[in-house]
Design an enzyme around this catalytic site. Structure first.
Site, PDB file in Angstrom:
ATOM      1  CB  CYS A   1      20.783  45.588  81.360  1.00  0.00           C
ATOM      2  SG  CYS A   1      20.248  45.579  79.728  1.00  0.00           S
TER       3      CYS A   1
ATOM      4  CG  HIS B   1      21.408  43.919  76.774  1.00  0.00           C
ATOM      5  ND1 HIS B   1      20.588  43.097  77.154  1.00  0.00           N
ATOM      6  CD2 HIS B   1      20.904  44.984  76.212  1.00  0.00           C
ATOM      7  CE1 HIS B   1      19.471  43.602  76.859  1.00  0.00           C
ATOM      8  NE2 HIS B   1      19.348  44.720  76.371  1.00  0.00           N
TER       9      HIS B   1
END
Ligand SMILES: [Ca+2]
Length: 600
Positions: free
Chosen positions: A107, A165
């Site tokens: 992330c 993500h």
């Protein structure tokens, strides 16, 4: 700054068009035939010049390919035994960076890559959950713009395939304000969350629509395999671009999930690696080190860090070997897809003026997912099969195949097929990260180092082809580079929000063999693992047993593998760098770890 080569091509033609004026003023001898021949020559010269100037001025296409959970030595052109001919060829005709850094985890890396900011500034210092602090919202900040949001107003069509993500809105009915299509991409095919089965990925979407491998009207492969799906849809987007928007430059962001767990690959790819890893961890590490040194991507002064896995004591050796065979197959199938993307650029005549970059989001993964057998849990399990419209909601077991088989984990289950779920584990991750210490999550070089390949025939002089760039560089530099070469305007304000200034520097000087114009150190923080790199110096801590270790200090020119801690002998340098890290942390919104959750 534009690359020098197209400019110099046009400059060399300038005397030809200055010629007519000079002749008429000098009043030199002329005749009709000579005059028309001269005029025809001038017209040709002018046409050539226009084309050259047009080429120089045309904004380049930009393709960014990101791989998942792979180490510094996992590509052929960085020392690996894994076959990556497509990437090797791009490297041979382009550049390889040896000290390019990512954000240590999925992330935060994606947030920094997309925005040109540090992950905390982009709202994703940790993962997708909202921890109540601006640096940890788990959703891309509105005070940040994505590369796609910057390039689109400059005339680019923007496409993405693969893993997004960078949002907490991951369900079919959740807030999708931070999905690719709402953050600058004209087209999207891929997964909103991370990880999951390669045969049935959770959160699979086409644009804003949740789909399954079985009900997607636009993509009907004989065998669905996510890596191929990402490549195929990238090529399809490019084909559509050539049909409908050929005059526009394209921006394509391809975020593969190869080679993140689970170890899923197709049998014919796995077969090519049969027996390749029977020699164990250390032999493969040593071979990679030797090759990487020969290739010039590792300084021979840097010692090898210790091999972590003890092959002699491995209990399930056959299973361990299989895990790495499948991992290698996953990388090779990704490379094949990259080759198809390159071939399509070539077919469209775009490859010459495409900035094509490849990198990885974090180092090899030592997590324990898929390492323990669940044989007892799945024994005698009777499951219902799933219909074509039923969404896969799981990214790890307990989960099932669409035809109702439970997914098996751990030793005793051959990795590769859809009813298996294995991670290759810490000891192969240590091989992936050869010669460095540390893994995904860490600020150590094994966590944050990635190959970085740049290919751009129109922007990298021929004399620089196959060269190695040793300047430290970082994800934050990608936005700055894209703005530089596209001449897009980086906004101060976007959709009513003040946008934070870019953190990085353009990489174009490195393309030309010059120094980067970096004035600030590079820094990291991810769940308490912290680091700062300033020139040749680096400090790093790891968060262990609920507290950070003491800062370690390394001279990266002499000791990139972080084996000789200078903290005790250079306390003043350590203090200076630690103060720099704290100033950075305060500026970008790092909170002390563990996070104290704020009431919302
Ligand atoms: Ca990752």
């Amino acid at each position: 700054m534009l690359p020098s080569m197209p400019m110099s091509t046009s400059i060399s033609l300038l005397p030809l068009i200055i010629l007519p004026d000079a002749h008429s003023r000098s009043g030199g001898p002329r005749c009709g035939g000579q005059k028309s021949a001269l005029f025809a020559a001038l017209l040709v010269a002018f046409a050539v010049l226009s084309a050259a100037v047009g080429r120089a001025a045309a904004p380049p296409n930009i393709v960014i390919v990101l791989a998942d959970d792979m180490g510094y030595s996992d590509l052929g052109c960085y020392g690996s035994e894994i076959a990556t001919p497509s990437l090797d060829s791009l490297a041979k005709n382009g550049l390889r960076f040896t000290q390019f850094y990512n954000g240590a985890r999925c992330c935060p890396t994606r947030a920094a890559l997309l925005t040109g900011l540090y992950a905390h500034q982009a709202g994703i210092g940790l993962m997708e959950g909202d921890s109540g602090f601006d640096g940890y919202r788990g959703d891309l900040s509105r005070k940040a713009v994505t590369v796609a949001e910057v390039l689109r107003p400059a005339g680019y069509r923007t496409y993405m395939t693969g893993k997004w993500h960078v949002t907490s809105g991951k369900g079919p009915n959740s807030n999708n304000a931070n999905w690719p299509v709402q953050r600058g991409f004209d087209r999207f095919y891929g997964t909103i969350s991370g990880a999951g089965s390669f045969y049935d990925p959770a959160t699979l979407c086409r644009d804003n629509q949740f789909i399954t491998p079985l009900n997607d009207a636009d993509y009907k492969p004989k065998q669905f395999y996510y890596t191929d799906a990402i490549s195929d849809n990238a090529v399809k987007f490019m084909e559509d671009h050539a049909k409908d928007h050929a005059q526009k430059p394209l921006f394509l962001y391809v975020a593969y999930t190869s080679a993140h767990w689970p170890m899923h690959a197709l049998p014919e790819d796995i077969a090519r690696y049969k027996g390749r890893y029977a020699t164990g961890y250390d032999a493969i590490r040593q071979a990679r080190l030797k090759r990487a040194r020969e290739l010039g991507v590792l300084d021979p002064r840097w010692e090898m860090s210790p091999t972590v896995g003890k092959w002699d004591t491995v209990k399930d050796r056959e299973w361990e070997i299989q895990c790495m065979e499948v991992y290698a197959a996953m990388v090779e199938s990704m490379d094949r897809g990259i080759g198809r993307i390159v071939a399509e650029l070539k077919r469209q005549g775009r490859l010459e003026n495409t900035l094509f970059v490849y990198l990885q989001d974090n180092g090899g993964c030592a997590e324990g997912f898929g390492r323990k057998s669940n044989a007892d849990e799945i024994k005698d399990k009777v499951l219902k099969s799933m219909g074509p419209d039923d969404l896969q909601t799981k990214i790890w077991p307990p989960m099932q195949t669409r035809d109702g088989r439970p997914v098996a984990t751990g030793p005793g289950t051959a990795p590769g097929p859809e009813d298996s779920f294995a991670g290759y584990g810490r000891d192969w991750a240590n091989v992936s990260n050869t010669p460095f210490r540390g893994y995904k999550h860490d600020g150590l070089e094994g966590g944050i180092s990635t190959p970085f390949i740049v290919h751009w025939p129109a922007g990298i002089p021929e004399s620089r082809r196959n060269a190695v760039v040793n300047s430290p560089a970082h994800l934050i530099d990608l936005m700055t580079t894209c703005v530089d070469i596209s001449k897009a305007a980086y906004p101060k304000e976007f959709k009513g929000e003040n946008i934070q200034p870019m953190e990085g520097v353009s990489l174009v000087p490195a393309f030309l063999g010059r120094d980067l114009l970096r004035t600030a150190p590079l820094a990291w923080e991810h769940h308490g693992n912290s680091a700062l790199r300033d020139g040749k110096w680096k400090i790093v801590t790891e968060f262990r047993a609920n507290q950070p270790t003491k800062w370690e200090l390394y001279d990266m020119e002499a000791d990139r593998t972080e084996l000789h801690d200078l903290a005790a002998t250079q306390p003043e340098k350590l203090k200076e760098l630690a103060a720099q890290w704290q100033a950075w942390a305060d500026r970008v919104g790092v909170q002390p770890w563990p996070l104290k959750r704020l009431a919302r």
